[in-house]
Enzyme design. Structure first.
Site, mmCIF file in Angstrom:
data_model
loop_
_atom_site.group_PDB
_atom_site.id
_atom_site.type_symbol
_atom_site.label_atom_id
_atom_site.label_comp_id
_atom_site.label_asym_id
_atom_site.label_seq_id
_atom_site.Cartn_x
_atom_site.Cartn_y
_atom_site.Cartn_z
ATOM 1 N N ASP A 43 0.838 -1.204 0.000
ATOM 2 C CA ASP A 43 0.000 0.000 0.000
ATOM 3 C C ASP A 43 0.872 1.252 0.000
ATOM 4 O OD1 ASP A 43 -2.246 -1.621 0.106
ATOM 5 O OD2 ASP A 43 -2.316 -1.589 2.288
ATOM 6 N N ASP A 45 1.387 4.562 -0.380
ATOM 7 C CA ASP A 45 0.725 5.858 -0.452
ATOM 8 C C ASP A 45 1.753 6.968 -0.630
ATOM 9 O OD1 ASP A 45 -1.664 4.565 -0.056
ATOM 10 O OD2 ASP A 45 -1.686 4.920 2.107
ATOM 11 N N ASP A 124 -2.118 10.689 12.649
ATOM 12 C CA ASP A 124 -2.543 10.222 13.967
ATOM 13 C C ASP A 124 -1.403 9.897 14.920
ATOM 14 O OD1 ASP A 124 -1.782 7.993 12.497
ATOM 15 O OD2 ASP A 124 -3.721 6.985 12.611
#
Length: 411
Positions: A43, A45, A124
């Protein structure tokens, strides 16, 4: 440091093209975190200073998606990458008309572009705020993420009490990352999970279904479930209360363990099977009295149980028939006379139902041999199958026609 051989060549080429157009561009988030933690990255990104419209102009094979968080999908024949524009930190945009929040502070729409530093702040956890450039092989670390990876601890960027108010799902993410990476959860983050976990009730059931799949279908389902229960967050994802009985807890644990084992063995998994298993104790409790199953109530209760679970997690309708097939087959597996076993074994959901039968037997410590009977019946041996059915036919008609049995049998 990070070995570029483990990085997608397509992702590197996209970053190269963005930088050639005088934009900043980095790999960010999970792929960087995992690569630095000894986990195979995936993944890939990308975060960039280019706006979605500017990214779209550079890459013909791309499309802009999203309203709440606008980003670009860039793709080739075999890969799809998410390219997101640096966003401004929440503490600097509270009065900006483009940043829309609800009364609890949860972000509803955020398309306020910013700098790398600002983008870092709005993430986060520190371990997710590392920006890696595969061209220069350098890492931008604005929040001590490298130090926390070394110390193996999940630390919030900013005050976790406030950050979890903005997005309560961060409670679930902290638990998932902790188990995936083998990291401890920082004490301040733990307190925020306890204090703000109740805000998960305000999260859409569609988003919570996505989190359900990430938490329980990623190979760490059992560990995640145990930690969720320790924070009393399991009730926001699963209707069944594991504290209701030893059987409820055992069947949930064993179903999750079964799913984890399948993932480790590169076998297929589906949320349909897991939901059927996790909701089984609820279904049985609704249709049993004095230890006996009421068959009419059993069939009438199925839709109601699924509807209640739907309020928590938006289970796609395509799984409803799959789940109900597994439940009904638990009853049919008790019918082993005449031609019924041949019909049952040809059912497209038989294998999933058989697997769940073994989970049930393991959870209830059932030694009646139903699972072994079906294990033997699946062997491609006509004489063996015939003898198995003959033995069942030798029993009294009354006993052998009890397809559904009693509560202890179905447990």
């Amino acid at each position: 440091m990070i070995d570029n051989k483990k990085i997608s060549k397509f992702a590197i080429s996209v970053i190269h093209d963005l930088q050639n157009h005088n934009f900043q561009a980095y790999l960010v988030g999970g792929c960087v975190r995992d690569a630095l933690s000894g986990i195979e990255p995936k993944d890939f990104d990308i975060a960039t200073s280019a706006t979605p419209e500017q990214v779209r102009k550079i890459f013909k094979a791309s499309r802009i998606i999203g309203k709440r968080f606008k980003l670009v999908h860039v793709f080739n024949r075999s890969e799809l990458l998410e390219v997101a524009t640096f966003r401004s930190g929440n503490n600097q945009t509270n009065d900006d008309a483009n940043l829309i929040k609800d009364e609890a502070g949860k972000i509803l729409r955020d398309n306020v572009w910013g700098t790398l530093d600002q983008d870092c702040y709005r993430r986060d956890f520190t371990v997710n705020a590392l920006y890696y450039c595969p061209i220069s092989k350098t890492i931008e670390d604005k929040s001590d993420g490298l130090k926390h990876i070394h110390k193996k601890v999940i630390v919030s960027i900013g005050d976790p009490q406030r950050r979890f108010e903005e997005d309560p799902v961060r409670s679930l993410r902290a638990i998932r990352f902790s188990n995936k990476l083998g990291f401890k959860i920082d004490n301040n983050v733990k307190e925020a999970i306890y204090d703000k976990g109740h805000l998960l009730s305000s999260i859409s059931n569609a988003r919570l279904f996505d989190e359900f799949c990430k938490i329980f279908l990623g190979g760490m389902g059992e560990k995640n479930f145990i930690k969720l229960c320790s924070f009393n967050l399991n009730k926001y994802l699963i209707l069944t209360d594991p504290n209701k009985s030893d059987f409820s807890n055992d069947i949930m644990i064993r179903a999750l363990r079964n799913t984890d084992d399948r993932i480790r063995n590169n076998q297929s998994v589906t949320p349909g099977f897991l939901i059927a298993a996790l909701l089984w104790p609820i279904l049985i409790s609704k249709c049993s009295k004095d230890g006996e199953i009421n068959i009419r109530k059993f069939f009438r209760s199925m839709d109601g149980v699924l509807k209640e679970q739907q309020k928590l997690t938006a289970v796609p309708r395509k799984f409803n028939s799959y789940i109900k097939d597994i439940w009904v087959l638990q009853l049919k597996l008790h019918s082993r006379i005449k031609s019924q076993p041949y019909k049952t074994i040809r059912h497209p959901r038989f294998r999933a139902a058989y697997d769940f039968l073994l989970v049930r037997e393991s959870a209830s410590r059932d030694k009646n041999g139903l699972g072994k009977w079906w294990t033997d019946f699946q062997k491609n041996d006509d004489s063996l199958r015939g003898s198995l059915i003959s033995r069942m036919n030798e029993k009294s008609d009354e006993e052998s026609s009890k397809i559904f049995g009693f509560y202890n049998e179905l447990r």
